[in-house]
Design a protein around this motif. Structure first.
Motif, PDB file in Angstrom:
ATOM      1  N   HIS A 211       0.834  -1.201   0.000  1.00  0.00           N
ATOM      2  CA  HIS A 211       0.000   0.000   0.000  1.00  0.00           C
ATOM      3  C   HIS A 211       0.877   1.262   0.000  1.00  0.00           C
ATOM      4  CE1 HIS A 211      -3.351   2.656   0.819  1.00  0.00           C
ATOM      5  NE2 HIS A 211      -2.713   3.137   1.886  1.00  0.00           N
ATOM      6  N   ALA A 212       1.924   1.280   0.826  1.00  0.00           N
ATOM      7  CA  ALA A 212       2.801   2.450   0.889  1.00  0.00           C
ATOM      8  C   ALA A 212       3.540   2.670  -0.427  1.00  0.00           C
ATOM      9  CB  ALA A 212       3.793   2.289   2.041  1.00  0.00           C
ATOM     10  N   VAL A 213       4.025   1.588  -1.035  1.00  0.00           N
ATOM     11  CA  VAL A 213       4.755   1.713  -2.301  1.00  0.00           C
ATOM     12  C   VAL A 213       3.822   2.155  -3.420  1.00  0.00           C
ATOM     13  CG1 VAL A 213       6.019   0.425  -4.070  1.00  0.00           C
ATOM     14  CG2 VAL A 213       6.575   0.094  -1.654  1.00  0.00           C
ATOM     15  N   ARG A 214       2.596   1.619  -3.438  1.00  0.00           N
ATOM     16  CA  ARG A 214       1.640   2.025  -4.475  1.00  0.00           C
ATOM     17  C   ARG A 214       1.283   3.509  -4.345  1.00  0.00           C
ATOM     18  NH1 ARG A 214      -0.745  -3.436  -4.054  1.00  0.00           N
ATOM     19  NH2 ARG A 214      -0.353  -4.463  -6.070  1.00  0.00           N
ATOM     20  N   ARG A 215       1.196   4.004  -3.123  1.00  0.00           N
ATOM     21  CA  ARG A 215       0.934   5.433  -2.938  1.00  0.00           C
ATOM     22  C   ARG A 215       2.088   6.266  -3.501  1.00  0.00           C
ATOM     23  NH1 ARG A 215      -0.729   7.353   2.803  1.00  0.00           N
ATOM     24  NH2 ARG A 215      -1.399   9.143   1.559  1.00  0.00           N
ATOM     25  N   VAL A 216       3.308   5.791  -3.296  1.00  0.00           N
ATOM     26  CA  VAL A 216       4.466   6.485  -3.870  1.00  0.00           C
ATOM     27  C   VAL A 216       4.395   6.485  -5.389  1.00  0.00           C
ATOM     28  CG1 VAL A 216       6.969   6.351  -4.208  1.00  0.00           C
ATOM     29  CG2 VAL A 216       6.009   6.084  -1.912  1.00  0.00           C
ATOM     30  N   LEU A 217       4.103   5.331  -5.977  1.00  0.00           N
ATOM     31  CA  LEU A 217       4.051   5.233  -7.434  1.00  0.00           C
ATOM     32  C   LEU A 217       2.933   6.099  -8.014  1.00  0.00           C
ATOM     33  CD1 LEU A 217       4.703   1.402  -7.888  1.00  0.00           C
ATOM     34  CD2 LEU A 217       6.284   3.278  -8.351  1.00  0.00           C
ATOM     35  N   ARG A 218       1.782   6.127  -7.332  1.00  0.00           N
ATOM     36  CA  ARG A 218       0.697   6.998  -7.811  1.00  0.00           C
ATOM     37  C   ARG A 218       1.113   8.469  -7.749  1.00  0.00           C
ATOM     38  NH1 ARG A 218      -2.771   3.298  -5.021  1.00  0.00           N
ATOM     39  NH2 ARG A 218      -2.767   4.670  -3.191  1.00  0.00           N
ATOM     40  N   SER A 219       1.820   8.835  -6.683  1.00  0.00           N
ATOM     41  CA  SER A 219       2.272  10.225  -6.570  1.00  0.00           C
ATOM     42  C   SER A 219       3.305  10.561  -7.640  1.00  0.00           C
ATOM     43  CB  SER A 219       2.864  10.466  -5.181  1.00  0.00           C
ATOM     44  OG  SER A 219       1.879  10.331  -4.181  1.00  0.00           O
ATOM     45  N   VAL A 220       4.205   9.615  -7.913  1.00  0.00           N
ATOM     46  CA  VAL A 220       5.201   9.833  -8.965  1.00  0.00           C
ATOM     47  C   VAL A 220       4.517  10.007 -10.316  1.00  0.00           C
ATOM     48  CG1 VAL A 220       7.097   8.757 -10.246  1.00  0.00           C
ATOM     49  CG2 VAL A 220       7.073   8.670  -7.747  1.00  0.00           C
ATOM     50  N   ALA A 221       3.558   9.124 -10.610  1.00  0.00           N
ATOM     51  CA  ALA A 221       2.828   9.237 -11.876  1.00  0.00           C
ATOM     52  C   ALA A 221       2.087  10.569 -11.960  1.00  0.00           C
ATOM     53  CB  ALA A 221       1.841   8.070 -12.004  1.00  0.00           C
ATOM     54  N   GLY A 222       1.424  10.973 -10.870  1.00  0.00           N
ATOM     55  CA  GLY A 222       0.697  12.239 -10.883  1.00  0.00           C
ATOM     56  C   GLY A 222       1.618  13.432 -11.069  1.00  0.00           C
ATOM     57  N   TYR A 223       2.792  13.368 -10.450  1.00  0.00           N
ATOM     58  CA  TYR A 223       3.734  14.484 -10.585  1.00  0.00           C
ATOM     59  C   TYR A 223       4.204  14.646 -12.023  1.00  0.00           C
ATOM     60  CZ  TYR A 223       8.341  16.683 -10.589  1.00  0.00           C
ATOM     61  OH  TYR A 223       9.424  17.456 -10.893  1.00  0.00           O
ATOM     62  N   TYR A 224       4.599  13.530 -12.667  1.00  0.00           N
ATOM     63  CA  TYR A 224       5.104  13.657 -14.035  1.00  0.00           C
ATOM     64  C   TYR A 224       3.991  13.938 -15.032  1.00  0.00           C
ATOM     65  CZ  TYR A 224       9.839  12.494 -12.694  1.00  0.00           C
ATOM     66  OH  TYR A 224      11.088  12.553 -12.136  1.00  0.00           O
ATOM     67  N   GLU A 225       2.777  13.480 -14.760  1.00  0.00           N
ATOM     68  CA  GLU A 225       1.649  13.873 -15.607  1.00  0.00           C
ATOM     69  C   GLU A 225       1.395  15.374 -15.495  1.00  0.00           C
ATOM     70  OE1 GLU A 225      -1.416  11.342 -14.185  1.00  0.00           O
ATOM     71  OE2 GLU A 225      -0.813   9.604 -15.386  1.00  0.00           O
ATOM     72  N   ALA A 226       1.526  15.898 -14.268  1.00  0.00           N
ATOM     73  CA  ALA A 226       1.355  17.337 -14.086  1.00  0.00           C
ATOM     74  C   ALA A 226       2.462  18.122 -14.792  1.00  0.00           C
ATOM     75  CB  ALA A 226       1.339  17.672 -12.592  1.00  0.00           C
ATOM     76  N   ARG A 227       3.673  17.583 -14.785  1.00  0.00           N
ATOM     77  CA  ARG A 227       4.766  18.252 -15.498  1.00  0.00           C
ATOM     78  C   ARG A 227       4.505  18.289 -16.997  1.00  0.00           C
ATOM     79  NH1 ARG A 227      10.924  17.840 -13.703  1.00  0.00           N
ATOM     80  NH2 ARG A 227      10.773  19.865 -14.741  1.00  0.00           N
ATOM     81  N   LEU A 228       3.944  17.208 -17.525  1.00  0.00           N
ATOM     82  CA  LEU A 228       3.621  17.188 -18.951  1.00  0.00           C
ATOM     83  C   LEU A 228       2.595  18.255 -19.302  1.00  0.00           C
ATOM     84  CD1 LEU A 228       3.462  13.336 -19.570  1.00  0.00           C
ATOM     85  CD2 LEU A 228       5.039  14.929 -20.669  1.00  0.00           C
ATOM     86  N   LYS A 229       1.692  18.534 -18.372  1.00  0.00           N
ATOM     87  CA  LYS A 229       0.653  19.546 -18.607  1.00  0.00           C
ATOM     88  C   LYS A 229       1.110  20.947 -18.213  1.00  0.00           C
ATOM     89  CE  LYS A 229      -2.982  16.124 -17.750  1.00  0.00           C
ATOM     90  NZ  LYS A 229      -4.075  15.706 -16.838  1.00  0.00           N
ATOM     91  N   GLY A 230       2.330  21.058 -17.693  1.00  0.00           N
ATOM     92  CA  GLY A 230       2.844  22.356 -17.304  1.00  0.00           C
ATOM     93  C   GLY A 230       2.307  22.883 -15.997  1.00  0.00           C
ATOM     94  N   LYS A 231       1.772  21.998 -15.139  1.00  0.00           N
ATOM     95  CA  LYS A 231       1.171  22.452 -13.890  1.00  0.00           C
ATOM     96  C   LYS A 231       2.144  22.445 -12.727  1.00  0.00           C
ATOM     97  CE  LYS A 231      -3.461  20.772 -15.144  1.00  0.00           C
ATOM     98  NZ  LYS A 231      -4.573  19.868 -14.761  1.00  0.00           N
ATOM     99  N   LEU A 232       3.215  21.671 -12.815  1.00  0.00           N
ATOM    100  CA  LEU A 232       4.186  21.578 -11.721  1.00  0.00           C
ATOM    101  C   LEU A 232       5.600  21.671 -12.277  1.00  0.00           C
ATOM    102  CD1 LEU A 232       2.873  18.730  -9.354  1.00  0.00           C
ATOM    103  CD2 LEU A 232       2.984  21.175  -8.846  1.00  0.00           C
ATOM    104  N   GLU A 233       6.486  22.267 -11.494  1.00  0.00           N
ATOM    105  CA  GLU A 233       7.896  22.321 -11.846  1.00  0.00           C
ATOM    106  C   GLU A 233       8.758  21.535 -10.873  1.00  0.00           C
ATOM    107  OE1 GLU A 233       9.344  23.488 -14.502  1.00  0.00           O
ATOM    108  OE2 GLU A 233       7.446  24.160 -15.371  1.00  0.00           O
ATOM    109  N   ALA A 234       8.287  21.348  -9.655  1.00  0.00           N
ATOM    110  CA  ALA A 234       9.046  20.644  -8.622  1.00  0.00           C
ATOM    111  C   ALA A 234       8.156  19.590  -7.978  1.00  0.00           C
ATOM    112  CB  ALA A 234       9.558  21.620  -7.569  1.00  0.00           C
ATOM    113  N   PRO A 235       8.720  18.502  -7.475  1.00  0.00           N
ATOM    114  CA  PRO A 235       7.923  17.460  -6.819  1.00  0.00           C
ATOM    115  C   PRO A 235       7.174  18.034  -5.610  1.00  0.00           C
ATOM    116  CG  PRO A 235      10.154  16.683  -7.250  1.00  0.00           C
ATOM    117  CD  PRO A 235      10.158  18.141  -7.528  1.00  0.00           C
ATOM    118  N   PRO A 236       5.929  17.619  -5.394  1.00  0.00           N
ATOM    119  CA  PRO A 236       5.149  18.141  -4.267  1.00  0.00           C
ATOM    120  C   PRO A 236       5.673  17.599  -2.936  1.00  0.00           C
ATOM    121  CG  PRO A 236       3.938  16.422  -5.392  1.00  0.00           C
ATOM    122  CD  PRO A 236       5.159  16.677  -6.221  1.00  0.00           C
ATOM    123  N   PRO A 237       5.509  18.353  -1.843  1.00  0.00           N
ATOM    124  CA  PRO A 237       5.963  17.871  -0.528  1.00  0.00           C
ATOM    125  C   PRO A 237       5.297  16.567  -0.109  1.00  0.00           C
ATOM    126  CG  PRO A 237       5.496  20.231  -0.470  1.00  0.00           C
ATOM    127  CD  PRO A 237       5.008  19.732  -1.787  1.00  0.00           C
TER     128      PRO A 237
END
Length: 280
Positions: A211-237
């Motif tokens: 469960h903990a690792v899947r939460r990390v992977l979902r956050s990683v996927a969400g971060y890079y998807e946001a970067r593709l859309k130009g919504k984030l420049e740095a990883p979220p806290p």
């Protein structure tokens, strides 16, 4: 002809215009040198020794330029164009009108090549770097969302080769562009390999650890998807918090190593949690 040569010589570069500009400048200098040698020096060189001395002074200097990697393109252009323009024959038969007309046409051709390149290829290295970086972000987001662990062994080899190939294309471009994201290409490789390692190791983890690792992977996927859309420049806290939480729960050496690698890559200044003591 020189316009076509200028375009073809540098067509494979991401930014050919600066190279064509250098080629143009070198040709102008070479024409001036050839004109001085042809109409001022050669008429007074009445024997072989004087001819050798006349050519030695400029061409030894050009040879020194060619021997320096930084100045090699300039030296090569000077040497080739100067020697071609002089065109030493068995008998002196220089014609200023033909010389001037032909060389002005050559310089005009190179100038046209420069303007044409600036018109049709204005994007340069930054566009290539951005395209390669976005391809890496897309791969990481896709792999972090992929939940089928049975295919990760084969994909690890495939995607590792792809990412390393991307880095080999990024490094010279980043060096040429002095980009502020000069370390991102390497960080993406580390995050990608860590993502694949976590996906492969998931079946060997306990429920809480999964469960903990899947939460990390979902956050990683969400971060890079946001970067593709130009919504984030740095990883979220929140991603840093989930990485720390997963590291405190995971006992698998492979998964823990991948989490630490991911943490260091995405949060370089972050203070990583203390190592978990081994059970007696």
């Amino acid at each position: 002809a020189l316009g076509a040569v200028a375009c073809c010589f540098f067509a494979a570069a991401d930014e050919p215009a600066p190279m064509i500009q250098t080629f143009f400048n070198a040709n102008v200098v070479a024409v001036v040198m050839a004109m001085v040698l042809l109409f001022a020096v050669l008429p007074i060189a009445q024997n072989y020794e004087l001819l050798v001395i006349s050519f030695a002074i400029p061409f030894l200097g050009i040879g020194l330029l060619i021997a320096q990697p930084r100045f090699a393109p300039i030296g090569l252009a000077l040497g080739v164009v100067t020697a071609t323009d002089i065109g030493v024959q068995g008998a002196y038969s220089a014609n200023f009108t033909s010389f001037f007309n032909g060389n002005i046409a050559g310089i005009a051709g190179i100038l046209f090549a420069l303007f044409w390149t600036l018109t049709v290829r204005p994007f340069g290295t930054q566009a290539a770097v951005r395209r390669l970086m976005r391809a890496s972000w897309r791969d990481i987001a896709d792999h972090a969302n992929d939940g089928d662990p049975r295919q990760h062994t084969q994909r690890h080899t495939e995607f590792r080769a792809r990412m390393l190939d991307r880095v080999s294309q990024l490094v010279p471009r980043l060096a040429a562009s002095a980009s502020e994201v000069s370390s991102d290409g390497f960080n993406e490789v580390r995050v990608e390999l860590s993502t694949l390692a976590l996906q492969r190791e998931l079946p060997n983890l306990g429920p809480r650890q999964q469960h903990a690792v899947r939460r990390v992977l979902r956050s990683v996927a969400g971060y890079y998807e946001a970067r593709l859309k130009g919504k984030l420049e740095a990883p979220p806290p929140a991603l840093c918090t989930r990485l720390s939480r997963a590291q405190s729960l995971v006992r698998s050496p492979v998964a823990l190593s991948a989490l630490v690698e991911m943490h260091v890559s995405m949060f370089p200044p972050a203070v990583l949690p203390a190592p978990i003591p081994a059970k007696p």
